[in-house]
Design a protein around this motif. Structure first.
Motif, PDB file in Angstrom:
ATOM      1  N   ASP A 224     -29.840  51.085  59.360  1.00 21.60           N
ATOM      2  CA  ASP A 224     -30.727  50.184  58.631  1.00 21.60           C
ATOM      3  C   ASP A 224     -29.975  49.094  57.883  1.00 21.60           C
ATOM      4  O   ASP A 224     -30.424  47.949  57.827  1.00 21.60           O
ATOM      5  CB  ASP A 224     -31.599  50.984  57.655  1.00 21.60           C
ATOM      6  CG  ASP A 224     -32.541  51.926  58.376  1.00 21.60           C
ATOM      7  OD1 ASP A 224     -32.734  51.752  59.599  1.00 21.60           O
ATOM      8  OD2 ASP A 224     -33.078  52.842  57.731  1.00 21.60           O
ATOM      9  N   LEU A 225     -28.843  49.442  57.303  1.00 21.88           N
ATOM     10  CA  LEU A 225     -28.098  48.449  56.531  1.00 21.88           C
ATOM     11  C   LEU A 225     -27.597  47.331  57.439  1.00 21.88           C
ATOM     12  O   LEU A 225     -27.670  46.149  57.085  1.00 21.88           O
ATOM     13  CB  LEU A 225     -26.932  49.113  55.800  1.00 21.88           C
ATOM     14  CG  LEU A 225     -26.264  48.271  54.701  1.00 21.88           C
ATOM     15  CD1 LEU A 225     -27.283  47.807  53.674  1.00 21.88           C
ATOM     16  CD2 LEU A 225     -25.149  49.070  54.038  1.00 21.88           C
ATOM     17  N   LEU A 226     -27.098  47.692  58.627  1.00 24.66           N
ATOM     18  CA  LEU A 226     -26.640  46.672  59.569  1.00 24.66           C
ATOM     19  C   LEU A 226     -27.813  45.833  60.068  1.00 24.66           C
ATOM     20  O   LEU A 226     -27.685  44.617  60.272  1.00 24.66           O
ATOM     21  CB  LEU A 226     -25.918  47.328  60.745  1.00 24.66           C
ATOM     22  CG  LEU A 226     -24.525  47.886  60.451  1.00 24.66           C
ATOM     23  CD1 LEU A 226     -23.962  48.581  61.686  1.00 24.66           C
ATOM     24  CD2 LEU A 226     -23.583  46.777  59.990  1.00 24.66           C
ATOM     25  N   ALA A 227     -28.968  46.481  60.281  1.00 20.81           N
ATOM     26  CA  ALA A 227     -30.165  45.743  60.706  1.00 20.81           C
ATOM     27  C   ALA A 227     -30.570  44.732  59.641  1.00 20.81           C
ATOM     28  O   ALA A 227     -30.974  43.603  59.952  1.00 20.81           O
ATOM     29  CB  ALA A 227     -31.307  46.713  60.986  1.00 20.81           C
ATOM     30  N   VAL A 228     -30.447  45.120  58.384  1.00 16.82           N
ATOM     31  CA  VAL A 228     -30.765  44.211  57.280  1.00 16.82           C
ATOM     32  C   VAL A 228     -29.796  43.028  57.278  1.00 16.82           C
ATOM     33  O   VAL A 228     -30.192  41.878  57.019  1.00 16.82           O
ATOM     34  CB  VAL A 228     -30.723  44.961  55.933  1.00 16.82           C
ATOM     35  CG1 VAL A 228     -30.746  43.980  54.766  1.00 16.82           C
ATOM     36  CG2 VAL A 228     -31.898  45.924  55.827  1.00 16.82           C
TER      37      VAL A 228
ATOM     38  N   VAL B 149     -38.342  46.396  52.688  1.00 20.34           N
ATOM     39  CA  VAL B 149     -39.175  47.568  52.975  1.00 20.34           C
ATOM     40  C   VAL B 149     -38.348  48.630  53.696  1.00 20.34           C
ATOM     41  O   VAL B 149     -38.456  49.830  53.419  1.00 20.34           O
ATOM     42  CB  VAL B 149     -40.400  47.166  53.823  1.00 20.34           C
ATOM     43  CG1 VAL B 149     -41.147  48.398  54.322  1.00 20.34           C
ATOM     44  CG2 VAL B 149     -41.344  46.283  53.003  1.00 20.34           C
ATOM     45  N   LEU B 150     -37.514  48.176  54.631  1.00 21.93           N
ATOM     46  CA  LEU B 150     -36.668  49.100  55.381  1.00 21.93           C
ATOM     47  C   LEU B 150     -35.680  49.807  54.463  1.00 21.93           C
ATOM     48  O   LEU B 150     -35.474  51.023  54.569  1.00 21.93           O
ATOM     49  CB  LEU B 150     -35.922  48.335  56.475  1.00 21.93           C
ATOM     50  CG  LEU B 150     -35.050  49.151  57.439  1.00 21.93           C
ATOM     51  CD1 LEU B 150     -35.886  50.181  58.186  1.00 21.93           C
ATOM     52  CD2 LEU B 150     -34.352  48.222  58.427  1.00 21.93           C
ATOM     53  N   LEU B 151     -35.066  49.063  53.537  1.00 16.60           N
ATOM     54  CA  LEU B 151     -34.123  49.675  52.598  1.00 16.60           C
ATOM     55  C   LEU B 151     -34.822  50.664  51.670  1.00 16.60           C
ATOM     56  O   LEU B 151     -34.210  51.627  51.207  1.00 16.60           O
ATOM     57  CB  LEU B 151     -33.427  48.597  51.768  1.00 16.60           C
ATOM     58  CG  LEU B 151     -32.394  47.724  52.500  1.00 16.60           C
ATOM     59  CD1 LEU B 151     -31.860  46.656  51.558  1.00 16.60           C
ATOM     60  CD2 LEU B 151     -31.260  48.572  53.046  1.00 16.60           C
TER      61      LEU B 151
ATOM     62  N   PRO C  96     -38.298  56.020  52.721  1.00 20.30           N
ATOM     63  CA  PRO C  96     -37.783  57.350  52.342  1.00 20.30           C
ATOM     64  C   PRO C  96     -36.723  57.887  53.288  1.00 20.30           C
ATOM     65  O   PRO C  96     -35.795  58.567  52.865  1.00 20.30           O
ATOM     66  CB  PRO C  96     -39.042  58.218  52.364  1.00 20.30           C
ATOM     67  CG  PRO C  96     -40.160  57.256  52.110  1.00 20.30           C
ATOM     68  CD  PRO C  96     -39.744  55.988  52.794  1.00 20.30           C
ATOM     69  N   GLU C  97     -36.853  57.571  54.596  1.00 24.51           N
ATOM     70  CA  GLU C  97     -35.865  58.085  55.550  1.00 24.51           C
ATOM     71  C   GLU C  97     -34.607  57.223  55.590  1.00 24.51           C
ATOM     72  O   GLU C  97     -33.650  57.554  56.290  1.00 24.51           O
ATOM     73  CB  GLU C  97     -36.463  58.158  56.950  1.00 24.51           C
ATOM     74  CG  GLU C  97     -36.883  56.816  57.521  1.00 24.51           C
ATOM     75  CD  GLU C  97     -37.415  56.951  58.941  1.00 24.51           C
ATOM     76  OE1 GLU C  97     -36.633  56.723  59.864  1.00 24.51           O
ATOM     77  OE2 GLU C  97     -38.598  57.282  59.104  1.00 24.51           O
ATOM     78  N   GLY C  98     -34.635  56.118  54.850  1.00 25.84           N
ATOM     79  CA  GLY C  98     -33.469  55.247  54.783  1.00 25.84           C
ATOM     80  C   GLY C  98     -32.739  55.458  53.473  1.00 25.84           C
ATOM     81  O   GLY C  98     -32.407  56.568  53.094  1.00 25.84           O
ATOM     82  N   MET C  99     -32.489  54.352  52.761  1.00 26.10           N
ATOM     83  CA  MET C  99     -31.776  54.448  51.491  1.00 26.10           C
ATOM     84  C   MET C  99     -32.694  54.893  50.362  1.00 26.10           C
ATOM     85  O   MET C  99     -32.239  55.282  49.294  1.00 26.10           O
ATOM     86  CB  MET C  99     -31.138  53.096  51.154  1.00 26.10           C
ATOM     87  CG  MET C  99     -30.092  52.646  52.160  1.00 26.10           C
ATOM     88  SD  MET C  99     -29.346  51.041  51.735  1.00 26.10           S
ATOM     89  CE  MET C  99     -28.492  51.460  50.212  1.00 26.10           C
TER      90      MET C  99
END
Length: 203
Positions: free
Chosen positions: A43-47, A149-151, A154-157
């Motif tokens: 997710d962090l790289l996607a961000v 929203v991605l960051l 709950p399943e992310g950061m």
């Protein structure tokens, strides 16, 4: 008498300009972002990819105006890249149950509306409409909403401030997106009344 053609809204017919290369690079980042979100859940790289897309979206427009390199190709590539990023990220996030599917439907419906305007524009010699400031503001909101929203997922950061801020951007951006869509619709109707058809009648 032939109908009067609308004046061109670009500075150059060149394809390989710096703004166009930036738009093309932004397009190539879409499959990378999709893989990062759905594959390894990086997710962090996607961000980072989304943030870079948002920055180059601003940069290519700035350079095109500053260097007088606004082109017909760029006017097509830029909104295509923006829409692909928005549609790709919302579908990916819906597949991961980060956002509800109703939000996907609302955003896709707006894109369907814009797509349906294209054949009408072509009857008057236009391939697209100039990007409205409100449309760019909506795109800016959405491009920065979904990384947040991605960051905050709950399943992310699971970063609560990012989740709250991201949803605020998402809802405001969606409203602006439809507002801009309504303006594009009105602009198209105005063009249909102002310019005569450019297609010649034969027979």
């Amino acid at each position: 008498m032939d109908p009067v053609a609308p004046p061109p809204s670009w500075d150059t017919d060149r394809v390989w300009t710096v703004p166009n290369v930036l738009s093309l690079a932004r397009l190539l980042g879409v499959p990378v972002m999709v893989w990062l979100i759905l594959g390894p859940h990086a997710d962090l790289l996607a961000v980072v990819v989304l943030a870079a897309a948002g920055f180059t979206d601003w940069l290519d427009g700035f350079l095109a105006r500053r260097w007088h390199q606004t082109s017909r190709v760029g006017q097509m590539l830029d909104p295509i890249a923006d829409r692909l990023y928005i549609m790709a990220v919302v579908v990916c996030l819906a597949l991961r149950a980060v956002i509800p599917w109703w939000l996907v439907v609302v955003l896709v419906a707006r894109e369907v509306l814009i797509t349906l305007l294209v054949p009408l524009l072509r009857t008057r010699g236009f391939s697209s409409l100039p990007v409205h400031f409100l449309g760019k503001a909506a795109t800016f909101n959405l491009l920065y909403a979904f990384p947040l929203v991605l960051l905050g997922a709950p399943e992310g950061m699971d970063w609560a401030p990012a989740r709250v801020l991201g949803w605020a951007f998402a809802l405001w951006g969606t409203a602006l997106y439809w507002w801009a869509g309504g303006l594009y619709l009105l602009q198209t109707l105005r063009l249909l009344r102002t310019f005569p058809p450019t297609r010649r009648l034969t027979g």
